[in-house]
Motif scaffolding. Structure first.
Motif, PDB file in Angstrom:
ATOM      1  N   ALA A 173       0.836  -1.203   0.000  1.00 44.12           N
ATOM      2  CA  ALA A 173       0.000   0.000   0.000  1.00 44.12           C
ATOM      3  C   ALA A 173       0.873   1.257   0.000  1.00 44.12           C
ATOM      4  O   ALA A 173       0.568   2.235  -0.699  1.00 44.12           O
ATOM      5  N   LYS A 174       1.938   1.223   0.765  1.00 42.98           N
ATOM      6  CA  LYS A 174       2.841   2.375   0.837  1.00 42.98           C
ATOM      7  C   LYS A 174       3.466   2.650  -0.528  1.00 42.98           C
ATOM      8  O   LYS A 174       3.543   3.809  -0.962  1.00 42.98           O
ATOM      9  N   VAL A 175       3.921   1.604  -1.211  1.00 39.73           N
ATOM     10  CA  VAL A 175       4.538   1.777  -2.523  1.00 39.73           C
ATOM     11  C   VAL A 175       3.512   2.291  -3.535  1.00 39.73           C
ATOM     12  O   VAL A 175       3.805   3.206  -4.319  1.00 39.73           O
ATOM     13  N   ARG A 176       2.295   1.730  -3.517  1.00 40.63           N
ATOM     14  CA  ARG A 176       1.256   2.197  -4.444  1.00 40.63           C
ATOM     15  C   ARG A 176       0.921   3.659  -4.209  1.00 40.63           C
ATOM     16  O   ARG A 176       0.764   4.436  -5.165  1.00 40.63           O
ATOM     17  N   ARG A 177       0.817   4.050  -2.940  1.00 44.51           N
ATOM     18  CA  ARG A 177       0.485   5.437  -2.615  1.00 44.51           C
ATOM     19  C   ARG A 177       1.588   6.388  -3.076  1.00 44.51           C
ATOM     20  O   ARG A 177       1.320   7.410  -3.716  1.00 44.51           O
TER      21      ARG A 177
END
Length: 347
Positions: free
Chosen positions: A42-46
């Motif tokens: 999720a952090k990478v996608r955000r």
């Protein structure tokens, strides 16, 4: 080196709340279902979404971090956090010792976190880098802050100046160093204005407290007025906090960016405190009344304002910058910092 060219290249943010809401809600639900494991992805996608939609001369940034590396670092950080939490029930001395170890490790955490973020960020295929050392970080993270109580806080603006200069000037784009030529006096002026504002507000709050005490002591049938008074008092306190946050973000953001440079390029920032105050206040209200569902809209709105009030000044010929192959940075430093709420950002 400051540019003699007045050519200005605006920076645009093309993200939109509807599109980002889909990413945000999926990230949230999958993180809950997987008990936090998906949070690394999720952090990478955000971050990729915000990077990709921040454009200089029509070209966006990119974020390359491996979610597995982040997950490993996050797992280690979580274990360390659990050990610290359990230590408080075992022995205050043990808990204190672990806090001391964490404090002494802060320079390493900040350096590694900045290295990880920089080396996993790129523009036009060219990576950023951070070349600050732990020895340098010890001075600005531990040494100077230890002087704050002995100077009754008077040294704090200097500490903030040195910390900011360390973070900005130790970043690179390829092999080209950023530079920050900002005067410490400007930091003192900014924080002095904040201090004066706080003193004025404190005086006003003391006066209001005296009025409230008189109402409580002399009137028995004014519950409604007292309730309205307390509501107004708390609303005022939140408003003051939002204003101070907006003022510091605008003033320090402009101060840093307007004095930063990259070879022949410099930057121009024109954020205004009243604009940010309006954004922060309305974001907070809408997030509260929608039970958090307006969070993506608030994040997009804030990012767009900050990005689109920033420009690159000078001949933006990015092809002349040269890259430097670096080893993959570990994610542990950044994730420990996130776990213990250590801010690694600048600008």
């Amino acid at each position: 080196m400051m540019s003699e060219s007045g050519q200005k290249t605006p920076i645009f943010f093309t993200g939109n709340a509807t599109e980002y809401f889909g990413i945000w809600i999926v990230n949230l639900l999958l993180s809950i279902v997987t008990l936090g494991i998906y949070s690394a992805w999720a952090k990478v996608r955000r971050k990729k979404y915000f990077y990709n939609n921040t454009l200089i001369d029509g070209v966006g940034f990119d974020y390359h971090a491996n979610p597995v590396s982040i997950l490993k670092g996050r797992a280690i950080a979580f274990v360390l956090f659990v050990i610290y939490s359990l230590s408080k029930n075992i022995s205050p001395a043990l808990s204190g010792a672990l806090m001391l170890i964490f404090f002494l490790a802060l320079p390493w955490i900040i350096v590694r976190g900045n290295i990880f973020n920089a080396r996993n960020s790129s523009h036009r295929g060219l990576r950023f880098n951070f070349v600050g050392t732990v020895r340098e970080a010890i001075r600005v993270v531990i040494g100077l802050p230890m002087l704050i109580p002995f100077t009754l806080g008077l040294i704090y603006p200097y500490v903030a100046h040195q910390h900011t200069k360390f973070i900005v000037a130790k970043h690179r784009f390829g092999t080209t160093d950023f530079d920050l030529d900002v005067k410490v006096g400007d930091f003192y002026k900014t924080y002095l204005k904040v201090l004066l504002f706080i003193l004025l507000i404190a005086g006003a709050l003391l006066a209001l407290a005296a009025v409230s005490a008189r109402l409580n002591g002399n009137h028995e049938n004014l519950d409604g007025i007292r309730g309205l008074f307390m509501f107004g008092l708390f609303a005022g306190i939140f408003g003051i906090l939002f204003f101070l946050s907006a003022y510091l973000h605008a003033r320090l953001g402009n101060l840093i960016w307007n004095n930063a440079s990259l070879d022949n390029l410099r930057f121009e920032s024109n954020q205004r405190a009243r604009d940010l105050f309006w954004i922060y206040t309305t974001n907070f209200i809408l997030i509260i009344i929608t039970f958090g569902l307006m969070t993506p809209w608030a994040q997009i709105r804030t990012q767009r304002y900050r990005v689109e009030h920033l420009a690159v000044v000078g001949e933006a010929d990015f092809d002349k910058f040269v890259g430097d192959k670096k080893a993959e940075a570990k994610a542990l430093g950044e994730e420990i910092a996130d776990m213990f709420d250590v801010d690694l950002s600048f600008g």
